[in-house]
Design a protein around this motif. Structure first.
Motif, PDB file in Angstrom:
ATOM      1  N   THR B  65      13.670 -10.842  -5.696  1.00  0.00           N
ATOM      2  CA  THR B  65      13.243  -9.897  -4.732  1.00  0.00           C
ATOM      3  C   THR B  65      11.707  -9.743  -4.841  1.00  0.00           C
ATOM      4  N   GLY B  66      11.123  -8.978  -3.996  1.00  0.00           N
ATOM      5  CA  GLY B  66       9.543  -8.610  -4.083  1.00  0.00           C
ATOM      6  C   GLY B  66       9.531  -7.145  -3.491  1.00  0.00           C
ATOM      7  N   HIS B  67       8.504  -6.566  -3.872  1.00  0.00           N
ATOM      8  CA  HIS B  67       7.929  -5.263  -3.320  1.00  0.00           C
ATOM      9  C   HIS B  67       6.662  -5.059  -2.754  1.00  0.00           C
ATOM     10  N   LEU B  68       6.465  -4.101  -2.075  1.00  0.00           N
ATOM     11  CA  LEU B  68       5.242  -3.908  -1.415  1.00  0.00           C
ATOM     12  C   LEU B  68       4.441  -3.337  -2.562  1.00  0.00           C
ATOM     13  N   VAL B  69       2.911  -3.916  -2.496  1.00  0.00           N
ATOM     14  CA  VAL B  69       1.887  -3.578  -3.288  1.00  0.00           C
ATOM     15  C   VAL B  69       1.205  -2.317  -2.719  1.00  0.00           C
ATOM     16  N   GLY B  70       0.755  -2.491  -1.504  1.00  0.00           N
ATOM     17  CA  GLY B  70       0.204  -1.546  -0.930  1.00  0.00           C
ATOM     18  C   GLY B  70      -1.351  -1.551  -0.895  1.00  0.00           C
ATOM     19  N   ALA B  71      -1.929  -2.559  -1.438  1.00  0.00           N
ATOM     20  CA  ALA B  71      -3.374  -2.726  -1.364  1.00  0.00           C
ATOM     21  C   ALA B  71      -3.998  -2.586  -0.054  1.00  0.00           C
ATOM     22  N   ALA B  72      -3.484  -3.685   0.616  1.00  0.00           N
ATOM     23  CA  ALA B  72      -4.197  -3.892   2.131  1.00  0.00           C
ATOM     24  C   ALA B  72      -3.858  -2.560   2.790  1.00  0.00           C
ATOM     25  N   LEU B  73      -2.872  -1.875   2.770  1.00  0.00           N
ATOM     26  CA  LEU B  73      -2.400  -0.662   3.509  1.00  0.00           C
ATOM     27  C   LEU B  73      -3.440   0.234   3.132  1.00  0.00           C
ATOM     28  N   ALA B  74      -3.549   0.493   1.761  1.00  0.00           N
ATOM     29  CA  ALA B  74      -4.610   1.330   1.253  1.00  0.00           C
ATOM     30  C   ALA B  74      -6.070   0.983   1.670  1.00  0.00           C
ATOM     31  N   VAL B  75      -6.537  -0.199   1.595  1.00  0.00           N
ATOM     32  CA  VAL B  75      -7.764  -0.725   2.058  1.00  0.00           C
ATOM     33  C   VAL B  75      -8.048  -0.359   3.495  1.00  0.00           C
ATOM     34  N   PHE B  76      -7.043  -0.667   4.383  1.00  0.00           N
ATOM     35  CA  PHE B  76      -7.273  -0.581   5.749  1.00  0.00           C
ATOM     36  C   PHE B  76      -7.432   1.073   6.158  1.00  0.00           C
ATOM     37  N   LEU B  77      -6.745   2.047   5.335  1.00  0.00           N
ATOM     38  CA  LEU B  77      -7.144   3.430   5.675  1.00  0.00           C
ATOM     39  C   LEU B  77      -7.802   3.874   4.880  1.00  0.00           C
ATOM     40  N   LEU B  78      -8.336   3.368   3.603  1.00  0.00           N
ATOM     41  CA  LEU B  78      -9.105   4.246   2.984  1.00  0.00           C
ATOM     42  C   LEU B  78     -10.597   3.366   2.587  1.00  0.00           C
ATOM     43  N   GLY B  79     -10.378   2.146   2.517  1.00  0.00           N
ATOM     44  CA  GLY B  79     -11.587   1.283   2.151  1.00  0.00           C
ATOM     45  C   GLY B  79     -11.184   0.856   0.508  1.00  0.00           C
ATOM     46  N   PRO B  80     -11.947  -0.295   0.183  1.00  0.00           N
ATOM     47  CA  PRO B  80     -11.829  -0.826  -1.447  1.00  0.00           C
ATOM     48  C   PRO B  80     -11.571   0.477  -2.466  1.00  0.00           C
ATOM     49  N   TRP B  81     -12.549   1.147  -2.505  1.00  0.00           N
ATOM     50  CA  TRP B  81     -12.558   1.989  -3.904  1.00  0.00           C
ATOM     51  C   TRP B  81     -11.560   3.038  -3.562  1.00  0.00           C
ATOM     52  N   GLY B  82     -11.339   3.576  -2.499  1.00  0.00           N
ATOM     53  CA  GLY B  82     -10.333   4.649  -2.435  1.00  0.00           C
ATOM     54  C   GLY B  82      -8.884   3.860  -2.738  1.00  0.00           C
ATOM     55  N   ALA B  83      -8.788   2.718  -2.203  1.00  0.00           N
ATOM     56  CA  ALA B  83      -7.502   1.933  -2.504  1.00  0.00           C
ATOM     57  C   ALA B  83      -7.536   1.507  -4.027  1.00  0.00           C
TER      58      ALA B  83
END
Lengths: 94, 222
Positions: B65-83
């Motif tokens: 199995t695998g699971h979402l990490v969410g880094a790309a989602l957070a980067v899109f919504l907040l930018g890299p530092w917020g992510a």
């Protein structure tokens, strides 16, 4: 903002409670990518250095409860920290 | 992809901890400097939502199995530092409260998922023009998982080279981690693009807010 915040929270928790049904139907007890490889190589897990007080739960009800606890904790920690920082910044610019 | 205690050679997890600390401190510095009151609930609920999404493993192949990490989602919504800041917060709570990921491996987990994941997603997204936003997000999500897993495989391989009682032989670790996570990354891409498409439809202000913050360079890697 507060109303949207509450609606967002309800939508996320609802999506999680539905997604959790799918998790227990198809993924429960199955290893993730790293665990699969470690199992294949016969690597045994060692005792953790830190013993956590909770786990993710083993059935739907406990996993749902743990999810809600985790969600609330992350929300509380993030919100409190960011709110303090934002307030400090606001006071600093006045 | 959470690394547990005792898997990596001490020199590797200590180095991982040191590198992660630098990036995490920089991320919190950027967030602290630029945070605004109105974005606080938005960031907090995103962090809590990603925590829940990480609990929901999805099946891939052969009982894995695998699971979402969410880094790309957070980067899109907040930018890299917020992510980086919110994924690190999630990792700390997962480790300390739920025992997901070892405390000695916290630095490596932060390095692989929060830092490499976020910076990779940010780099890939930057390559795509606005009109190709969704394909860019999909590729960024896939690459964030793939490169994070590749970093983990390298850490396993170096640990094993230093001391064979740690890690796994690189000839096994690299192809198997990269192979499995190239498939898990597809799941990450589907979930990330679906969530962003859903948000764009039902709560476009969240997308706009993220874009505003990024265009002002508030959470961006500038």
């Amino acid at each position: 903002m507060q109303r949207k915040f509450l609606i967002g929270t309800m939508v996320i928790l609802l999506a999680f409670s539905i997604g959790l049904v799918g998790f227990f139907l198809v993924s429960d007890g199955k290893p993730d990518g790293l665990e699969t490889i470690l199992e294949g190589q016969g690597v045994k897990e060692t005792a953790p250095v830190w013993t956590a007080p909770l786990n993710y739960g083993s059935d739907y009800a406990s996993a749902l409860s743990m999810g809600i606890i985790g969600f609330s904790l992350v929300l509380l920690v993030s919100f409190s920290y960011l709110r303090i920082v934002a307030k400090k910044k606001q006071q600093g610019t006045k | 992809m959470h690394i547990s205690d005792g898997l990596m050679a001490p020199v590797i997890w200590i180095a991982g901890m040191a590198i992660a600390l630098v990036f995490v401190a920089l991320a919190f510095y950027k967030v602290d400097r630029n945070i605004e009151d109105r974005t606080v609930p938005y960031m907090a609920i995103l962090a809590a939502g990603i925590f829940l999404a990480q609990m929901l493993n999805f099946p891939i192949i052969g009982g894995t199995t695998g699971h979402l990490v969410g880094a790309a989602l957070a980067v899109f919504l907040l930018g890299p530092w917020g992510a980086i800041a919110i994924i690190f917060t999630i990792l700390v709570i997962q480790c300390l409260v739920f025992g997901d990921g070892g405390i000695t491996a916290l630095g490596l987990n932060a390095l692989n998922m929060a830092i490499i994941g976020s910076l990779t997603a940010w780099g890939v997204m930057s390559l795509f023009p606005k009109k190709h936003k969704l394909p860019g997000i999909a590729l960024a999500a896939w690459a964030s998982v793939f490169l994070g897993a590749t970093a983990c495989a390298i850490e396993l391989a170096i640990s094993h080279t230093i001391d064979p009682s740690y890690g796994i032989d690189g000839l096994i670790a690299l192809p198997s981690m990269m192979g499995l996570h190239s498939i898990i990354g597809i799941g990450e891409a589907i979930i990330t693009t679906s969530v962003i498409a859903f948000l764009a439809k039902v709560a476009p202000e969240t997308i706009r807010l993220g874009s505003e913050e990024k265009s002002k360079g508030e959470y961006d890697a500038t």
